[in-house]
Scaffold this motif. Structure first.
Motif, PDB file in Angstrom:
ATOM      1  N   LYS A 167       0.830  -1.203   0.000  1.00 18.93           N
ATOM      2  CA  LYS A 167       0.000   0.000   0.000  1.00 18.93           C
ATOM      3  C   LYS A 167       0.860   1.247   0.000  1.00 18.93           C
ATOM      4  O   LYS A 167       1.977   1.237   0.528  1.00 18.93           O
ATOM      5  N   VAL A 168       0.294   2.320  -0.510  1.00 16.87           N
ATOM      6  CA  VAL A 168       0.967   3.614  -0.420  1.00 16.87           C
ATOM      7  C   VAL A 168       0.793   4.151   1.001  1.00 16.87           C
ATOM      8  O   VAL A 168      -0.291   4.050   1.580  1.00 16.87           O
ATOM      9  N   GLY A 169       1.868   4.676   1.572  1.00 12.20           N
ATOM     10  CA  GLY A 169       1.783   5.282   2.897  1.00 12.20           C
ATOM     11  C   GLY A 169       2.475   6.627   2.880  1.00 12.20           C
ATOM     12  O   GLY A 169       3.428   6.843   2.121  1.00 12.20           O
ATOM     13  N   LYS A 170       1.963   7.545   3.688  1.00  8.33           N
ATOM     14  CA  LYS A 170       2.629   8.849   3.768  1.00  8.33           C
ATOM     15  C   LYS A 170       3.275   8.963   5.142  1.00  8.33           C
ATOM     16  O   LYS A 170       2.620   8.730   6.150  1.00  8.33           O
ATOM     17  N   VAL A 171       4.562   9.310   5.153  1.00  4.62           N
ATOM     18  CA  VAL A 171       5.265   9.380   6.438  1.00  4.62           C
ATOM     19  C   VAL A 171       4.903  10.696   7.122  1.00  4.62           C
ATOM     20  O   VAL A 171       5.172  11.782   6.611  1.00  4.62           O
ATOM     21  N   LEU A 172       4.246  10.567   8.267  1.00  2.00           N
ATOM     22  CA  LEU A 172       3.816  11.759   8.997  1.00  2.00           C
ATOM     23  C   LEU A 172       4.865  12.183  10.020  1.00  2.00           C
ATOM     24  O   LEU A 172       4.985  13.359  10.336  1.00  2.00           O
ATOM     25  N   GLY A 173       5.598  11.196  10.530  1.00  2.00           N
ATOM     26  CA  GLY A 173       6.592  11.529  11.541  1.00  2.00           C
ATOM     27  C   GLY A 173       7.691  10.480  11.543  1.00  2.00           C
ATOM     28  O   GLY A 173       7.470   9.340  11.115  1.00  2.00           O
ATOM     29  N   ALA A 174       8.910  10.871  11.979  1.00  2.00           N
ATOM     30  CA  ALA A 174      10.013   9.906  12.064  1.00  2.00           C
ATOM     31  C   ALA A 174      10.911  10.296  13.220  1.00  2.00           C
ATOM     32  O   ALA A 174      11.156  11.486  13.446  1.00  2.00           O
ATOM     33  N   GLU A 175      11.350   9.310  13.984  1.00  2.00           N
ATOM     34  CA  GLU A 175      12.305   9.605  15.057  1.00  2.00           C
ATOM     35  C   GLU A 175      13.242   8.421  15.252  1.00  2.00           C
ATOM     36  O   GLU A 175      12.901   7.290  14.890  1.00  2.00           O
ATOM     37  N   ARG A 176      14.394   8.748  15.814  1.00  2.00           N
ATOM     38  CA  ARG A 176      15.343   7.671  16.100  1.00  2.00           C
ATOM     39  C   ARG A 176      14.842   6.861  17.278  1.00  2.00           C
ATOM     40  O   ARG A 176      14.141   7.374  18.146  1.00  2.00           O
ATOM     41  N   MET A 177      15.231   5.592  17.298  1.00  3.24           N
ATOM     42  CA  MET A 177      14.890   4.746  18.438  1.00  3.24           C
ATOM     43  C   MET A 177      16.069   4.792  19.394  1.00  3.24           C
ATOM     44  O   MET A 177      17.206   4.499  18.988  1.00  3.24           O
ATOM     45  N   PRO A 178      15.819   5.138  20.651  1.00  2.00           N
ATOM     46  CA  PRO A 178      16.952   5.150  21.578  1.00  2.00           C
ATOM     47  C   PRO A 178      17.600   3.771  21.595  1.00  2.00           C
ATOM     48  O   PRO A 178      16.900   2.764  21.463  1.00  2.00           O
ATOM     49  N   LYS A 179      18.819   3.736  21.685  1.00  2.00           N
ATOM     50  CA  LYS A 179      19.615   2.503  21.774  1.00  2.00           C
ATOM     51  C   LYS A 179      19.605   1.685  20.493  1.00  2.00           C
ATOM     52  O   LYS A 179      19.908   0.506  20.513  1.00  2.00           O
ATOM     53  N   SER A 180      19.188   2.238  19.396  1.00  2.00           N
ATOM     54  CA  SER A 180      19.266   1.459  18.147  1.00  2.00           C
ATOM     55  C   SER A 180      19.971   2.278  17.071  1.00  2.00           C
ATOM     56  O   SER A 180      19.636   3.436  16.830  1.00  2.00           O
ATOM     57  N   GLN A 181      20.973   1.659  16.447  1.00  2.00           N
ATOM     58  CA  GLN A 181      21.696   2.303  15.355  1.00  2.00           C
ATOM     59  C   GLN A 181      20.869   2.260  14.074  1.00  2.00           C
ATOM     60  O   GLN A 181      20.997   3.102  13.216  1.00  2.00           O
ATOM     61  N   LYS A 182      20.076   1.187  13.987  1.00  7.55           N
ATOM     62  CA  LYS A 182      19.481   0.885  12.686  1.00  7.55           C
ATOM     63  C   LYS A 182      18.041   1.356  12.523  1.00  7.55           C
ATOM     64  O   LYS A 182      17.596   1.647  11.420  1.00  7.55           O
ATOM     65  N   LEU A 183      17.310   1.384  13.627  1.00  9.44           N
ATOM     66  CA  LEU A 183      15.860   1.563  13.477  1.00  9.44           C
ATOM     67  C   LEU A 183      15.398   3.011  13.550  1.00  9.44           C
ATOM     68  O   LEU A 183      15.838   3.773  14.403  1.00  9.44           O
ATOM     69  N   LEU A 184      14.473   3.333  12.619  1.00 14.59           N
ATOM     70  CA  LEU A 184      13.732   4.591  12.747  1.00 14.59           C
ATOM     71  C   LEU A 184      12.299   4.226  13.079  1.00 14.59           C
ATOM     72  O   LEU A 184      11.754   3.257  12.537  1.00 14.59           O
ATOM     73  N   LYS A 185      11.679   5.021  13.935  1.00 14.27           N
ATOM     74  CA  LYS A 185      10.269   4.792  14.231  1.00 14.27           C
ATOM     75  C   LYS A 185       9.463   5.746  13.333  1.00 14.27           C
ATOM     76  O   LYS A 185       9.596   6.970  13.433  1.00 14.27           O
ATOM     77  N   LEU A 186       8.685   5.146  12.436  1.00 16.55           N
ATOM     78  CA  LEU A 186       7.923   5.975  11.491  1.00 16.55           C
ATOM     79  C   LEU A 186       6.446   5.966  11.868  1.00 16.55           C
ATOM     80  O   LEU A 186       5.906   4.929  12.266  1.00 16.55           O
ATOM     81  N   THR A 187       5.801   7.104  11.699  1.00 16.99           N
ATOM     82  CA  THR A 187       4.346   7.166  11.819  1.00 16.99           C
ATOM     83  C   THR A 187       3.829   7.334  10.394  1.00 16.99           C
ATOM     84  O   THR A 187       4.195   8.291   9.701  1.00 16.99           O
ATOM     85  N   VAL A 188       3.034   6.355   9.949  1.00 15.16           N
ATOM     86  CA  VAL A 188       2.675   6.307   8.527  1.00 15.16           C
ATOM     87  C   VAL A 188       1.162   6.327   8.359  1.00 15.16           C
ATOM     88  O   VAL A 188       0.443   5.521   8.963  1.00 15.16           O
ATOM     89  N   ASP A 189       0.700   7.270   7.528  1.00 15.11           N
ATOM     90  CA  ASP A 189      -0.720   7.298   7.176  1.00 15.11           C
ATOM     91  C   ASP A 189      -0.917   6.342   6.001  1.00 15.11           C
ATOM     92  O   ASP A 189      -0.414   6.580   4.908  1.00 15.11           O
ATOM     93  N   ALA A 190      -1.631   5.231   6.273  1.00  9.12           N
ATOM     94  CA  ALA A 190      -1.869   4.263   5.193  1.00  9.12           C
ATOM     95  C   ALA A 190      -3.345   4.261   4.817  1.00  9.12           C
ATOM     96  O   ALA A 190      -3.900   3.259   4.390  1.00  9.12           O
ATOM     97  N   GLY A 191      -3.982   5.402   5.004  1.00  2.00           N
ATOM     98  CA  GLY A 191      -5.378   5.535   4.594  1.00  2.00           C
ATOM     99  C   GLY A 191      -6.336   4.850   5.550  1.00  2.00           C
ATOM    100  O   GLY A 191      -7.492   4.636   5.205  1.00  2.00           O
ATOM    101  N   GLU A 192      -5.867   4.494   6.722  1.00  2.00           N
ATOM    102  CA  GLU A 192      -6.747   3.827   7.687  1.00  2.00           C
ATOM    103  C   GLU A 192      -7.209   4.843   8.729  1.00  2.00           C
ATOM    104  O   GLU A 192      -6.817   6.004   8.698  1.00  2.00           O
ATOM    105  N   ALA A 193      -8.059   4.368   9.650  1.00  2.00           N
ATOM    106  CA  ALA A 193      -8.632   5.318  10.607  1.00  2.00           C
ATOM    107  C   ALA A 193      -7.523   5.997  11.415  1.00  2.00           C
ATOM    108  O   ALA A 193      -7.609   7.167  11.745  1.00  2.00           O
ATOM    109  N   GLU A 194      -6.473   5.263  11.717  1.00  2.00           N
ATOM    110  CA  GLU A 194      -5.368   5.851  12.466  1.00  2.00           C
ATOM    111  C   GLU A 194      -4.054   5.494  11.798  1.00  2.00           C
ATOM    112  O   GLU A 194      -3.937   4.444  11.157  1.00  2.00           O
TER     113      GLU A 194
END
Ligand code: MSP
Length: 649
Positions: free
Chosen positions: A555-582
């Motif tokens: 599905k197409v998703g729009k990235v609404l927010g992104a932040e680093r994960m504490p203690k992780s080199q690799k992971l970003l925490k993304l908030t993605v609008d995928a056309g759902e209620a939340e």
């Protein structure tokens, strides 16, 4: 203000197909728009029965021609009704009370004016077109429309002095620049008339099926001379002069490009000769092709409009015909494109938006929206209404529909920007949250009013769900597109309006599934399967079927927010609008390639049906697709801005 519009009347030798339906649906959109704009509107349609093909068809079926036409009236009415075509009157050329007296009166008036004389015709005649053809009209000896050899006929006919009207017609075109629309048709007709006009036969000899010529009972009136008069006959010409004065001249004849010349040359000349006012406008629409080909029985590619209407209701088809084909030009229909547009415009965009508003209002405000002032959507709505009206006034139906969808997309974006789900977390934001929901609902209500000529039943349903129960017949463009800031509304959460179509091996099926609970997980897409890594034993790649592929919901998703994960080199925490209620939270292993800020606003592709997985104490719902070169930085897949929730396949 009165508005009298007509469509061509159909030959009844076969049932309606998508091409004939295109004309009726688009004319219906114009009629409904005029009603919405407050015009006293009269919309006429009908059947053209005195053609030789109709007569032959009846004989072939061992039926009396009139009895056959009676049956076909039922067939045509049923199709129009199922496509929600709201004609006010339906005329048949066998109507003895209205049509016969009108034809007799007009033939007599032309005769009395010295424009009808006896002669003999020798030349080609195409029964498919029911038209006399000149050698120069033929392609390799065939009628270019029907691709058949015309008959050579020689008969005593009465002629109509069309040649006399060349200059009066040119003068009329010059003085009334909007008489023929669009320009492409106007130019064709101008060239034709400037090239000179020949007199035409207005009778046929030796035939019994037709209207007897008042001054020669051995002949019948030529089917086109007969049929054109239906427009005047229906509103009283020859049988109710009062009524005729009330409705004539017609405001608009909607006809196909193949028959524009009958309506822009022969018909006005007949009216001039009979001393009757000319219609104000003729609109010659283009043709609808199927995969680029003309629909025909011989090709076996006739699309039955009821196929679409019985699966999805009439509105998705009506929207396709209005929005995807620039009105006046030619267009194409394929089931693939129809499904694509259905999913994009209806399932993902409008339908999803209505659901989101309803489910968030239910969840956060017990289904009630309180009054609110207009945010930025109010100005966009006002602009949209103005541009919609400007387009619809000149029959640019595709632009009118597109304008309404721009407002819908703006409302979708507004939700993504304002993030009501975040506002809902803090009671201090209650008013702001209510304002966002109120504004979005109001924008969608206005868009639904604008779409109501195109999608009458769906628009009424959306408006009802958004808390306005006033009857559709009372809806008016001026009062109902004004931005409403006051009043409490009860919003109904009543389920998907347009479940997505899932195409499976060319068979169209409708599924009512909301995205399933995810099943598996990984932070980013694994490296692409290569021939080497997935060899199916003998060195070839392991092949999957389309069914296997379709199990993955991209599905197409729009990235609404992104932040680093504490203690992780690799992971970003993304908030993605995928056309759902939340929006979803997705943990993606792209932190080494992207700064969080660089991800915000990107339109990406996600795997939507992965089972949730906990990583570093947080649940990830889905996966971001990225090109992941061995040992290199991940490159996230971007798509051109597309509506969140759109299926990728
Ligand atoms: N009976 C005449 C019209 C007489 S009007 C006084 C006639 N009938 S028709 O059944 O052949 O066509 C009816 C209308 O459907 C025409 O305007 C024609 O252009 C339109 N179309 C037929 N096939 C079409 C497409 N494939 N696409 C769009 N319109 C098409 O002509």
């Amino acid at each position: 203000m009165k508005y009298f519009l007509t469509t061509a009347i159909d030959f009844v030798n076969s049932r309606p197909h998508l091409g004939t339906a295109y004309e009726k649906v688009t004319a219906d959109i114009i009629a409904r728009y005029r009603r919405l704009a407050g015009f006293d509107t009269h919309f006429l349609m009908g059947n053209d029965e005195h053609s030789q093909n109709v007569f032959r068809k009846a004989v072939e079926q061992g039926k009396d021609p009139l009895a056959y036409c009676d049956e076909m009236e039922g067939v045509f009415r049923e199709v129009w009704q199922r496509l929600d075509v709201s004609f006010d009157d339906f005329i048949r050329t066998s109507d003895k009370k209205r049509h016969f007296p009108a034809v007799r009166k007009m033939a007599q008036a032309c005769l009395d004016n010295g424009d009808i004389y006896e002669g003999s015709y020798e030349g080609f005649y195409c029964v498919g077109c029911e038209a006399f053809k000149q050698e120069k009209d033929l392609v390799a000896g065939n009628c270019p429309i029907h691709n058949t050899k015309p008959q050579w006929i020689k008969e005593k006919n009465w002629f109509f002095r069309l040649s006399k009207y060349q200059q009066p017609l040119l003068k009329h075109f010059a003085e009334n620049p909007s008489f023929i629309e669009p320009d492409i048709r106007r130019n064709e007709i101008l060239r034709l008339v400037e090239g000179g006009l020949e007199d035409i036969s207005m009778t046929r000899a030796g035939q019994s099926w037709g209207i007897p010529v008042p001054f020669d009972p051995t002949s019948v009136v030529y089917v086109w001379f007969d049929a054109l008069i239906n427009y005047a006959a229906a509103v009283g010409y020859g049988w109710d002069e009062e009524r005729f004065k009330e409705w004539w001249p017609a405001s608009l004849h909607v006809v196909g490009k193949d028959i524009t010349r009958f309506h822009c040359v022969i018909w006005p000349a007949m009216l001039m000769s009979a001393g009757v006012a000319l219609p104000k406008q003729v609109f010659g629409h283009g043709w609808v092709y199927f995969k680029g080909e003309r629909m025909s029985k011989t090709m076996g590619n006739i699309v039955d409009p009821l196929d679409a209407a019985s699966r999805f209701g009439p509105d998705p088809l009506r929207l396709y015909l209005a929005k995807e084909i620039p009105y006046g030009g030619d267009g194409d229909f394929t089931w693939e494109r129809f499904e694509e547009k259905y999913n994009a415009d209806l399932a993902n965009n409008l339908g999803n938006l209505v659901n989101r508003i309803a489910s968030m209002t239910e969840r956060y405000q017990q289904g009630v929206i309180r009054s609110a002032g207009g945010g930025p959507l109010a100005a966009i709505a006002a602009e949209t209404v103005a541009s919609y009206q400007a387009s619809m006034d000149v029959h640019a139906l595709h632009e009118g529909a597109a304008a309404a969808f721009r407002l819908i997309s703006a409302a979708n974006n507004y939700i993504a920007e304002t993030q009501p789900w975040s506002l809902a977390k803090d009671p201090a934001n209650a008013d702001r949250l209510n304002g966002v929901l109120a504004d979005t609902a109001e924008a969608v209500r206005i868009a639904a009013v604008l779409l109501s000529p195109v999608m009458p039943a769906s628009a009424t349903e959306i408006i009802r769900r958004l808390g306005d129960a006033a009857p559709a017949s009372e809806r008016r463009l001026d009062k109902d597109t004004v931005w409403r800031t006051s009043g409490e509304k009860q919003i109904l959460n009543a389920g998907a309006l347009w479940p997505r179509i899932e195409a499976d091996k060319g068979v169209v099926t409708v599924t009512d599934e909301t995205p399933k609970a995810p099943e598996a997980s990984a932070p980013v897409a694994p490296a692409p399967v290569t021939e080497a890594s997935a060899s199916g034993g003998e060195g070839g790649p392991a092949l999957i079927t389309i069914d296997d592929f379709m199990k993955i919901q991209l599905k197409v998703g729009k990235v609404l927010g992104a932040e680093r994960m504490p203690k992780s080199q690799k992971l970003l925490k993304l908030t993605v609008d995928a056309g759902e209620a939340e929006p979803r939270t997705i943990l993606a292993g792209i932190a080494e390639s992207y700064e969080p800020a660089a991800m915000v606003g990107k339109t990406i592709v996600i795997v939507a049906n992965l089972a949730p997985r906990k990583m570093m104490g947080l649940e990830s719902n889905g996966m971001v697709l990225a090109a992941s070169p061995d040992g290199g930085a991940a490159i996230v897949l971007n798509v051109e801005p597309a509506t969140p929730g759109t299926r990728v396949r």
